[in-house]
Scaffold this active site. Structure first.
Site: not given
Ligand code: SUG
Length: 421
Positions: A347, A24, A26, A162, A230
């Site tokens: 999300c 992820n 970002a 998920e 995702h």
């Molecule tokens: O699971 N971010 C979530 C973002 C979820 C996005 N959901 C969808 N695409 N439906 C994840 O990666 C980051 C939390 C952190 O790093 O502290 C986080 O869990």
């Protein structure tokens, strides 16, 4: 009347940037920076207000109890003495991303005519792997009537699931029978593939879906490698429309042919890679939009400000609106705090097609209820969290107290005290 209802996860008071999700982009890029939980929750509330203004029915899911003391106890520790990484994992507000709460199949698609829920096990990421228990409790309370709703246990390990983030539904209209598309990832790339095909197939069986109207499609490994952890980062469906990036699915031509065979009425709105690259799609979250049909019948794409502000994405949206396609309106929402952790407008919401009268009203909101939620947030949510308060050598125990009492105040206002705590 069955309607599509968006249930948004309220951003919890422990919202922080701990960088817990490899793949992820970002979230990993923002790891260690200061978060703004109060502002984040107010952004989410503003998004819900905008949905109400469009005439949509809106629901909520509640922040989970954090830190998750039960989970820490199952690891034979507690918050004060746990190693820093476990502390961060126990404290995460990641339940805000309600698209990962569960997979939902409306009664029009299931063998027994009830709406079926399977909470996602989220077991690929430790900080999310302990969400399912409370998610299941909230869903069981919100959708309690067994005449209309059926609840299943999460899929067991090791098969990652998920939820709705990897599930799309196409139907001529929400209240008609549809086809359900399960998108799974193949492991082997640099980043984890979070959705297993075995899990998707088990969910489809549990929900009593008709195999002729259920498709299992592989996500393109290129999309996962580009940061689409995702499927909802590269595709979204609403009614008869599939809005999808050219490189979202592994075998694009075969996938489209299968979809067209099961649903000849489908309209595929594909964004070509030469207009918007996978990297553009991931950085702008163009596809992590809410694609909705408000009561005025004008199909609307609700994109994050990052998409509207991205030159190539904005140009593509303009061309789309000038054309004759089914998506006729684009709205913009600012959920920058959630976006900074990789969670866009889509999300943050779980879609359920059901008659609102069959749902516990405590989980439905109107403008007045959003006002009272906003008041609790403004009074109780921490303004900022510096990750060091969680992972530093001496954890900030006052923060734990603030986070707990903030959630308790929200439960009180929503008449869920004693039910969810
Ligand atoms: O699971 N971010 C979530 C973002 C979820 C996005 N959901 C969808 N695409 N439906 C994840 O990666 C980051 C939390 C952190 O790093 O502290 C986080 O869990």
């Amino acid at each position: 009347m069955p309607t599509e209802i968006n249930f948004d996860g309220i951003v919890g008071p422990s919202h922080n940037f701990a960088g817990l999700s490899p793949g992820n982009l970002a979230a990993t890029q923002n790891a260690g920076t200061t978060s703004w939980p109060r502002h984040a929750a107010l952004e989410g509330i503003a998004k819900m207000r905008a949905n109400l203004a469009l005439g949509l029915t809106q629901g909520i899911l509640l922040p989970h109890d954090r830190p998750n003391r039960r989970w820490l106890a199952s690891l034979s520790t507690d918050y004060a003495s746990a190693p820093p990484l476990l502390r961060a994992q126990a404290m995460s507000a990641s339940a805000m991303w309600a698209a990962n709460a569960a997979t939902v199949s409306p009664g029009t698609d299931t063998a027994d005519g009830r709406c079926h829920f399977t909470p996602a096990n989220l077991l690929t990421m430790p900080h999310r792997s302990h969400e399912a228990h409370e998610t299941a409790r909230q869903l069981a309370i919100a959708f309690a009537d067994p005449a209309h709703f059926a609840h299943h246990a999460p899929i067991p390990a090791p098969f990652g699931d998920e939820g709705a983030a990897n599930h799309m539904r196409l139907a001529r209209s929400h209240g008609e029978p549809g086809i359900e598309l399960f998108v799974y990832g193949k492991s082997g790339g640099a980043f984890p593939a979070r959705q297993s095909r075995v899990a998707s197939a088990a969910v489809a069986r549990a929900h009593g879906l008709d195999p002729a109207r259920t498709l299992f499609l592989a996500q393109s490994p290129d999309a996962i490698a580009a940061g689409a952890f995702h499927n909802d980062v590269v595709a979204v469906a609403n009614e008869q429309v599939l809005f999808v990036h050219e490189h979202a699915l592994a075998d694009r031509d075969a996938a489209y042919a299968e979809i067209r065979q099961a649903a000849p009425w489908v309209e595929i709105v594909e964004v070509p890679a030469d207009a918007v690259s996978l990297a553009d799609a991931v950085s702008s979250y163009l596809f992590n939009a809410q694609l909705v049909t408000p009561p005025d019948g004008v199909m609307t794409l609700i994109v994050p400000v990052e998409a509207a502000g991205h030159p190539r994405v904005a140009a593509w949206l303009e061309t789309m609106l000038a054309g004759n396609g089914p998506i006729r309106r684009v709205e913009t929402v600012d959920v920058r705090q959630s976006m900074a952790n990789g969670g866009g407008p889509a999300c943050l919401r779980l879609r359920v097609v059901a008659d609102p009268k069959t749902i516990d009203p405590r989980f439905l909101v109107d403008a007045a209820k959003l006002d009272s939620i906003a008041a609790v947030v403004s009074e109780h949510w921490p303004e900022t969290i510096v990750p060091d308060q969680i992972v530093g050598t001496s954890p900030d125990l006052a923060l734990v107290q603030t986070v707990s009492s903030a959630r308790a105040a929200l439960l009180r206002v929503l008449a869920l005290e004693g039910v969810l705590d």
